[in-house]
Motif scaffolding. Structure first.
Motif, PDB file in Angstrom:
ATOM      1  N   ARG A   1      37.865 -46.755  35.169  1.00 20.74           N
ATOM      2  CA  ARG A   1      37.796 -46.025  34.695  1.00 20.74           C
ATOM      3  C   ARG A   1      36.727 -44.969  33.412  1.00 20.74           C
ATOM      4  O   ARG A   1      36.717 -44.125  33.911  1.00 20.74           O
ATOM      5  CB  ARG A   1      38.949 -45.919  33.686  1.00 20.74           C
ATOM      6  CG  ARG A   1      40.739 -46.253  34.020  1.00 20.74           C
ATOM      7  CD  ARG A   1      41.450 -45.776  33.110  1.00 20.74           C
ATOM      8  NE  ARG A   1      41.487 -46.572  32.049  1.00 20.74           N
ATOM      9  CZ  ARG A   1      41.957 -47.852  31.995  1.00 20.74           C
ATOM     10  NH1 ARG A   1      43.104 -48.051  33.262  1.00 20.74           N
ATOM     11  NH2 ARG A   1      42.109 -48.435  31.115  1.00 20.74           N
ATOM     12  N   ALA A   2      36.429 -46.228  32.794  1.00 13.29           N
ATOM     13  CA  ALA A   2      34.703 -45.845  32.387  1.00 13.29           C
ATOM     14  C   ALA A   2      33.370 -45.341  33.275  1.00 13.29           C
ATOM     15  O   ALA A   2      32.942 -44.467  32.893  1.00 13.29           O
ATOM     16  CB  ALA A   2      34.639 -46.631  31.459  1.00 13.29           C
ATOM     17  N   CYS A   3      33.935 -45.846  34.260  1.00 12.01           N
ATOM     18  CA  CYS A   3      33.112 -45.380  35.694  1.00 12.01           C
ATOM     19  C   CYS A   3      33.164 -45.318  36.627  1.00 12.01           C
ATOM     20  O   CYS A   3      32.000 -44.656  37.848  1.00 12.01           O
ATOM     21  CB  CYS A   3      32.425 -47.009  35.924  1.00 12.01           C
ATOM     22  SG  CYS A   3      31.355 -48.743  34.592  1.00 12.01           S
ATOM     23  N   ALA A   4      33.910 -44.528  36.617  1.00 12.24           N
ATOM     24  CA  ALA A   4      34.192 -43.888  38.333  1.00 12.24           C
ATOM     25  C   ALA A   4      33.572 -42.953  38.728  1.00 12.24           C
ATOM     26  O   ALA A   4      33.514 -42.299  39.552  1.00 12.24           O
ATOM     27  CB  ALA A   4      35.983 -43.603  37.861  1.00 12.24           C
ATOM     28  N   SER A   5      33.317 -41.796  37.520  1.00 13.49           N
ATOM     29  CA  SER A   5      32.605 -40.658  37.480  1.00 13.49           C
ATOM     30  C   SER A   5      30.898 -40.624  38.305  1.00 13.49           C
ATOM     31  O   SER A   5      30.468 -39.835  38.999  1.00 13.49           O
ATOM     32  CB  SER A   5      32.917 -39.665  36.672  1.00 13.49           C
ATOM     33  OG  SER A   5      31.587 -40.274  35.728  1.00 13.49           O
ATOM     34  N   ILE A   6      30.625 -41.874  38.058  1.00 15.14           N
ATOM     35  CA  ILE A   6      29.200 -42.717  38.774  1.00 15.14           C
ATOM     36  C   ILE A   6      29.595 -42.425  39.763  1.00 15.14           C
ATOM     37  O   ILE A   6      28.893 -41.919  40.900  1.00 15.14           O
ATOM     38  CB  ILE A   6      28.420 -43.743  38.391  1.00 15.14           C
ATOM     39  CG1 ILE A   6      28.317 -43.758  36.795  1.00 15.14           C
ATOM     40  CG2 ILE A   6      27.814 -44.173  38.866  1.00 15.14           C
ATOM     41  CD1 ILE A   6      28.459 -45.093  36.173  1.00 15.14           C
ATOM     42  N   ILE A   7      30.331 -42.651  40.538  1.00 11.58           N
ATOM     43  CA  ILE A   7      30.957 -42.375  42.265  1.00 11.58           C
ATOM     44  C   ILE A   7      31.198 -41.804  41.951  1.00 11.58           C
ATOM     45  O   ILE A   7      32.006 -41.370  43.944  1.00 11.58           O
ATOM     46  CB  ILE A   7      31.054 -44.109  42.314  1.00 11.58           C
ATOM     47  CG1 ILE A   7      32.581 -44.508  42.348  1.00 11.58           C
ATOM     48  CG2 ILE A   7      30.390 -45.560  42.798  1.00 11.58           C
ATOM     49  CD1 ILE A   7      33.362 -45.131  42.784  1.00 11.58           C
ATOM     50  N   GLY A   8      32.024 -40.643  41.675  1.00 11.20           N
ATOM     51  CA  GLY A   8      32.510 -38.992  41.967  1.00 11.20           C
ATOM     52  C   GLY A   8      33.827 -39.082  42.164  1.00 11.20           C
ATOM     53  O   GLY A   8      34.125 -38.395  42.594  1.00 11.20           O
ATOM     54  N   VAL A   9      34.679 -40.061  41.536  1.00  7.98           N
ATOM     55  CA  VAL A   9      36.061 -40.002  41.468  1.00  7.98           C
ATOM     56  C   VAL A   9      36.206 -39.845  39.849  1.00  7.98           C
ATOM     57  O   VAL A   9      35.745 -40.639  38.762  1.00  7.98           O
ATOM     58  CB  VAL A   9      36.479 -41.586  41.433  1.00  7.98           C
ATOM     59  CG1 VAL A   9      38.491 -41.339  41.422  1.00  7.98           C
ATOM     60  CG2 VAL A   9      35.929 -41.750  42.834  1.00  7.98           C
ATOM     61  N   PRO A  10      36.929 -38.574  39.403  1.00  6.70           N
ATOM     62  CA  PRO A  10      37.036 -37.951  38.650  1.00  6.70           C
ATOM     63  C   PRO A  10      38.297 -39.346  37.625  1.00  6.70           C
ATOM     64  O   PRO A  10      38.134 -40.460  38.358  1.00  6.70           O
ATOM     65  CB  PRO A  10      38.165 -37.179  38.085  1.00  6.70           C
ATOM     66  CG  PRO A  10      38.285 -36.425  39.900  1.00  6.70           C
ATOM     67  CD  PRO A  10      37.394 -37.837  41.108  1.00  6.70           C
ATOM     68  N   ALA A  11      37.441 -39.582  36.199  1.00  4.05           N
ATOM     69  CA  ALA A  11      38.271 -40.621  35.498  1.00  4.05           C
ATOM     70  C   ALA A  11      39.425 -40.374  34.983  1.00  4.05           C
ATOM     71  O   ALA A  11      39.792 -40.994  35.283  1.00  4.05           O
ATOM     72  CB  ALA A  11      37.743 -40.594  34.423  1.00  4.05           C
ATOM     73  N   ASP A  12      40.080 -38.712  35.709  1.00  5.02           N
ATOM     74  CA  ASP A  12      41.243 -38.237  35.155  1.00  5.02           C
ATOM     75  C   ASP A  12      41.942 -38.445  36.371  1.00  5.02           C
ATOM     76  O   ASP A  12      43.290 -37.720  36.004  1.00  5.02           O
ATOM     77  CB  ASP A  12      41.533 -37.203  34.159  1.00  5.02           C
ATOM     78  CG  ASP A  12      40.686 -36.169  34.403  1.00  5.02           C
ATOM     79  OD1 ASP A  12      39.983 -36.734  35.520  1.00  5.02           O
ATOM     80  OD2 ASP A  12      41.297 -35.213  34.346  1.00  5.02           O
ATOM     81  N   ALA A  13      41.710 -39.594  37.709  1.00  2.88           N
ATOM     82  CA  ALA A  13      42.254 -38.856  38.790  1.00  2.88           C
ATOM     83  C   ALA A  13      44.011 -39.277  38.441  1.00  2.88           C
ATOM     84  O   ALA A  13      44.147 -40.675  37.600  1.00  2.88           O
ATOM     85  CB  ALA A  13      41.128 -39.700  40.049  1.00  2.88           C
ATOM     86  N   PRO A  14      44.482 -39.143  38.649  1.00  2.00           N
ATOM     87  CA  PRO A  14      46.063 -39.741  38.415  1.00  2.00           C
ATOM     88  C   PRO A  14      46.360 -41.014  39.927  1.00  2.00           C
ATOM     89  O   PRO A  14      45.563 -41.108  40.664  1.00  2.00           O
ATOM     90  CB  PRO A  14      47.222 -38.173  39.779  1.00  2.00           C
ATOM     91  CG  PRO A  14      46.102 -37.594  40.702  1.00  2.00           C
ATOM     92  CD  PRO A  14      45.116 -37.679  39.179  1.00  2.00           C
ATOM     93  N   THR A  15      46.980 -41.554  39.312  1.00  2.00           N
ATOM     94  CA  THR A  15      48.126 -42.610  40.210  1.00  2.00           C
ATOM     95  C   THR A  15      48.231 -43.179  40.614  1.00  2.00           C
ATOM     96  O   THR A  15      49.321 -41.669  40.780  1.00  2.00           O
ATOM     97  CB  THR A  15      48.543 -44.221  39.298  1.00  2.00           C
ATOM     98  OG1 THR A  15      47.945 -43.731  37.504  1.00  2.00           O
ATOM     99  CG2 THR A  15      48.821 -45.218  39.566  1.00  2.00           C
ATOM    100  N   PRO A  16      47.902 -42.789  42.438  1.00  2.00           N
ATOM    101  CA  PRO A  16      48.767 -43.227  43.290  1.00  2.00           C
ATOM    102  C   PRO A  16      50.006 -43.581  43.624  1.00  2.00           C
ATOM    103  O   PRO A  16      50.216 -44.664  42.650  1.00  2.00           O
ATOM    104  CB  PRO A  16      47.572 -43.641  44.287  1.00  2.00           C
ATOM    105  CG  PRO A  16      46.358 -43.813  43.989  1.00  2.00           C
ATOM    106  CD  PRO A  16      46.769 -44.103  41.996  1.00  2.00           C
ATOM    107  N   GLN A  17      51.419 -42.775  44.014  1.00  2.00           N
ATOM    108  CA  GLN A  17      52.787 -43.433  44.032  1.00  2.00           C
ATOM    109  C   GLN A  17      52.043 -44.275  45.533  1.00  2.00           C
ATOM    110  O   GLN A  17      51.728 -44.113  46.492  1.00  2.00           O
ATOM    111  CB  GLN A  17      53.439 -43.005  44.291  1.00  2.00           C
ATOM    112  CG  GLN A  17      52.532 -41.752  42.956  1.00  2.00           C
ATOM    113  CD  GLN A  17      53.389 -42.472  41.330  1.00  2.00           C
ATOM    114  OE1 GLN A  17      54.099 -43.429  41.922  1.00  2.00           O
ATOM    115  NE2 GLN A  17      52.372 -42.273  41.082  1.00  2.00           N
ATOM    116  N   GLY A  18      52.898 -45.654  45.474  1.00  2.94           N
ATOM    117  CA  GLY A  18      53.391 -46.745  46.923  1.00  2.94           C
ATOM    118  C   GLY A  18      52.722 -47.967  46.352  1.00  2.94           C
ATOM    119  O   GLY A  18      52.258 -48.704  46.207  1.00  2.94           O
TER     120      GLY A  18
END
Length: 193
Positions: free
Chosen positions: A176-193
């Motif tokens: 969560r803390a580092c996601a934005s470094i690789i372009g993933v928003p830190a607040d991205a929703p949790t995928p279902q499944g």
């Protein structure tokens, strides 16, 4: 491992695989033998291979030819491997649903071999200084924020290993803390499944 943990740990892998696929496919490249096809009926090793992995590449292509031959023997229309041993089977969802394809895959499973590490490394794209810096920053961030076993980068800027415990609480915090470094928003929703 949670679905979100798997998804996060694979985000980087998916981007890398896409970059490798584009680079290895010869996007915009000229000549050089990369367009050659290693025919399933041919015994001639592929041209265009270089470096220490050429023997492993030839062995891998030969194994892929045998696998394709088996799939064809089971009634599937499988293409020849390319000069790098890749076999483009098209729509993967078809291969997962079609009973004939499933039966052929089961029959030929013992002939399916993993890509040798030296061949995989030889096919990795050259990273820019910015990409190398991003990977180094991401690895450091992950290690500093709770995933001490997250892999470092090698001399080319690629991650040394993708095996790490992404299920621990520390790894989840680090992701969560580092996601934005690789372009993933830190607040991205949790995928279902």
């Amino acid at each position: 491992m949670s679905a979100w943990g798997r998804a996060r740990s694979r985000v980087w892998l998916a981007g890398t695989v896409a970059a490798v696929a584009l680079a290895v496919a010869g996007c915009g490249s000229g000549g050089g033998g990369d367009d050659e096809v290693a025919s399933a009926g041919s015994r001639k090793p592929s041209a265009g291979s270089s470096g220490n992995s050429s023997g492993e590449l030839s062995d891998y292509i030969e194994a892929q030819r045998k696998w394709v031959g088996c799939l064809r023997g089971a009634g599937l229309d499988a293409p020849d491997p390319d000069a790098h041993g890749r076999v483009d089977l098209g729509d993967q969802s078809k291969w997962k649903r079609d009973p004939k394809a499933l039966k052929a895959q089961e029959k030929c499973a013992e002939l399916s071999v993993p890509v040798p590490e030296s061949v995989e490394r030889a096919q990795q794209p050259e990273l820019s200084k910015d990409e190398i810096g991003k990977n180094e920053k991401y690895a450091s961030c992950m290690q500093e924020h709770g995933a001490p076993d997250f892999p470092d980068t090698d001399e080319t800027g690629h991650f040394r290993d993708v095996t790490w415990d992404s299920t621990s609480a520390g790894a989840k915090r680090a992701t969560r803390a580092c996601a934005s470094i690789i372009g993933v928003p830190a607040d991205a929703p949790t995928p279902q499944g």
